[in-house]
Design an enzyme around this catalytic site. Structure first.
Site, PDB file in Angstrom:
ATOM      1  N   LYS A  23       1.166  -1.089  -0.440  1.00 37.66           N
ATOM      2  CA  LYS A  23      -0.145   0.059   0.255  1.00 37.66           C
ATOM      3  C   LYS A  23       0.757   1.165   0.019  1.00 37.66           C
ATOM      4  CE  LYS A  23      -1.143   0.308   5.223  1.00 37.66           C
ATOM      5  NZ  LYS A  23      -0.903   1.636   5.327  1.00 37.66           N
ATOM      6  N   SER A 146       7.657  12.569  11.580  1.00 39.03           N
ATOM      7  CA  SER A 146       6.405  11.493  10.576  1.00 39.03           C
ATOM      8  C   SER A 146       7.556  11.766   8.858  1.00 39.03           C
ATOM      9  CB  SER A 146       4.798  11.178  10.107  1.00 39.03           C
ATOM     10  OG  SER A 146       4.369  10.597   9.392  1.00 39.03           O
ATOM     11  N   SER A 147       7.528  10.838   8.549  1.00 36.27           N
ATOM     12  CA  SER A 147       8.335  10.411   7.190  1.00 36.27           C
ATOM     13  C   SER A 147       7.103  11.647   5.728  1.00 36.27           C
ATOM     14  CB  SER A 147       9.095   9.365   6.874  1.00 36.27           C
ATOM     15  OG  SER A 147       7.621   8.181   6.633  1.00 36.27           O
ATOM     16  N   GLN A 148       5.748  10.923   6.381  1.00 36.78           N
ATOM     17  CA  GLN A 148       4.884  10.659   5.767  1.00 36.78           C
ATOM     18  C   GLN A 148       4.330  12.581   5.005  1.00 36.78           C
ATOM     19  OE1 GLN A 148       1.183   9.223   7.021  1.00 36.78           O
ATOM     20  NE2 GLN A 148       2.034   7.222   6.947  1.00 36.78           N
ATOM     21  N   ASP A 291       7.365  -0.142  11.445  1.00 35.09           N
ATOM     22  CA  ASP A 291       5.733  -1.267  11.197  1.00 35.09           C
ATOM     23  C   ASP A 291       6.360  -1.928  11.499  1.00 35.09           C
ATOM     24  OD1 ASP A 291       4.649   0.861  10.660  1.00 35.09           O
ATOM     25  OD2 ASP A 291       4.020   0.745   8.294  1.00 35.09           O
ATOM     26  N   ARG A 322       0.860   2.257  20.297  1.00 34.81           N
ATOM     27  CA  ARG A 322       1.690   0.768  19.392  1.00 34.81           C
ATOM     28  C   ARG A 322       1.757   0.640  21.155  1.00 34.81           C
ATOM     29  NH1 ARG A 322       2.482   0.865  12.789  1.00 34.81           N
ATOM     30  NH2 ARG A 322      -0.208   0.253  12.417  1.00 34.81           N
TER      31      ARG A 322
END
Length: 412
Positions: A23, A146-148, A291, A322
């Site tokens: 994804k 965040s790399s996003q 992840d 998490r």
């Protein structure tokens, strides 16, 4: 399904698994395709809910874009809709609206995006009201959040009137995801300059080329199969559709799992996983592959391998916290995750032998990776996974694939 009970396999495992598409790759390709006017021929598009949500919202004319719980979709589409001058309300689930986006919004506002917060400043929902280019094409952005955010800006950079130069401040996390973005952009004809020494990325104004692109299978999904091979008594699994020279940072699972007792042999069709001796303790920096942390933590707990984790700070702002989720659920397996605040590291250790008379029930916290990371523990002793349908976010066929190698049953 309310929950499922995973049983240990009764026979040696010999399987070939066609993994779901990545994804991460798919979502980047979908944004690039949109910027070409949907002229690219994309194949092996991910069936993950996140990617389906991205595709649906790219094709929608609605003024509200509900990303559900898809963080990448929220960040990438916020950038796309802003830079292309669209008017949209960006929203999602209650948890999605608790995940910060202020750094990206500030960067887009500097470029000329007109964005307002509907509720709490720094968090969705957002009202995007168009774009009036400011003339600014140099941005500074934190590299360790965040790399996003960074990938969202990079993907849109070629479409800006003067391109974009990004100065990444401080330590940069998840570098492989940034490099994945740049390499996919390069495939579609984009030139760029990258200096990790100075943490500067420069992308001139230019147009994407509409080209065919086949999306690779998902290395994040592969990680659960590595854990299965590591934990099963006798297992050999070939995962189809993976590449040795992958763009995906989570391909690091091959190196990590070598220490945990799994050898990777690349074939013409993918990678063959075979058992080998495991180490007694390992230490790993997950800054570039966060992840994978849950999968590795559970695997080490079940194999009684002491694990030291660093680079996992971002896990606290994922689909759930998490770190907290791992701490709570590992207790049910007779293990613990402890934090050493001074050294910014965490340690996984067993605190008791595996209790084969007890069947733990694992809460998944609305997090797909909690379900898939804990399920392989059932290859040693039965385990219940609550709310198993959360896997649709990234690997919808997970339970169907799992049934190829062991039995599980639905519980009410």
């Amino acid at each position: 399904m309310n929950s499922i009970l995973v049983h240990p396999p009764k026979e040696p495992i010999r399987a070939r698994i066609k993994l779901a598409a990545s994804k991460s790759e798919c979502n980047r390709a979908l944004i690039i395709d949109a910027l070409t006017g949907f002229k690219c021929a994309l194949s092996n598009i991910s069936e993950a809910r996140d990617s389906k949500t991205m595709l649906r919202l790219l094709q929608s004319v609605d003024t509200t874009a509900d990303v559900i719980d898809a963080g990448t979709t929220m960040r990438f589409l916020t950038a796309l809709f802003s830079i292309t001058g669209q008017k949209k309300i960006m929203t999602g689930t209650p948890r999605m609206c608790e995940r910060p986006i202020g750094i990206l919004v500030d960067a887009l506002r500097t470029l000329g995006a007109q964005i307002d917060y509907v509720g709490q400043a720094g968090y969705p929902p957002l009202q995007i009201n168009g774009f009036n280019y400011s003339g600014e094409n140099n941005l500074q952005i934190l590299g360790n959040v965040s790399s996003q955010y960074i990938s969202a800006l990079l993907l849109l950079a070629p479409a800006l009137p003067d391109g974009l130069t990004l100065h990444l401040q401080g330590e940069v996390g998840s570098k492989p995801y940034i490099e994945m973005t740049l390499k996919q952009m390069q495939y579609f004809g984009i030139d760029y300059k990258l200096s990790w020494q100075d943490n500067i990325i420069t992308i001139p104004a230019q147009a994407y080329k509409a080209l065919p692109y086949a999306i690779e299978s998902d290395w994040s999904g592969a990680s659960y199969w590595y854990s299965i091979v590591a934990l099963a008594e006798d297992a050999e699994v070939e995962l189809l559709g993976l590449k040795k020279d992958s763009l995906q940072g989570d391909s690091a699972i091959a190196d990590i799992m070598y220490e945990l007792g799994v050898e990777s042999i690349f074939t013409e069709e993918g990678v063959l996983l075979k058992k080998r001796p495991a180490a007694q303790k390992i230490a790993w920096d997950f800054a570039n592959c966060p992840d994978l942390a849950q999968t590795v933590a559970v695997c080490c707990a079940m194999k009684d391998i002491e694990l030291t984790l660093t680079g996992v700070e971002s896990l606290k702002i994922k689909e759930t916290d998490r770190i907290f989720a791992l701490q709570e659920e590992l207790k049910k397996l007779g293990a613990q995750l402890t934090e050493e605040e001074e050294n910014h590291l965490y340690v996984v250790k067993r605190t008791a032998p595996i209790d084969y008379t007890n069947t733990p029930s694992i809460h998944t916290y609305d997090d797909h990776r909690m379900a898939m990371a804990f399920a392989p523990a059932g290859f040693i002793s039965p385990i219940i996974i609550e709310e198993p349908d959360v896997v649709v976010k990234s690997y919808p066929g997970y339970w169907k694939d799992l049934a190829v190698v062991t039995s599980w049953e639905e519980l009410n």
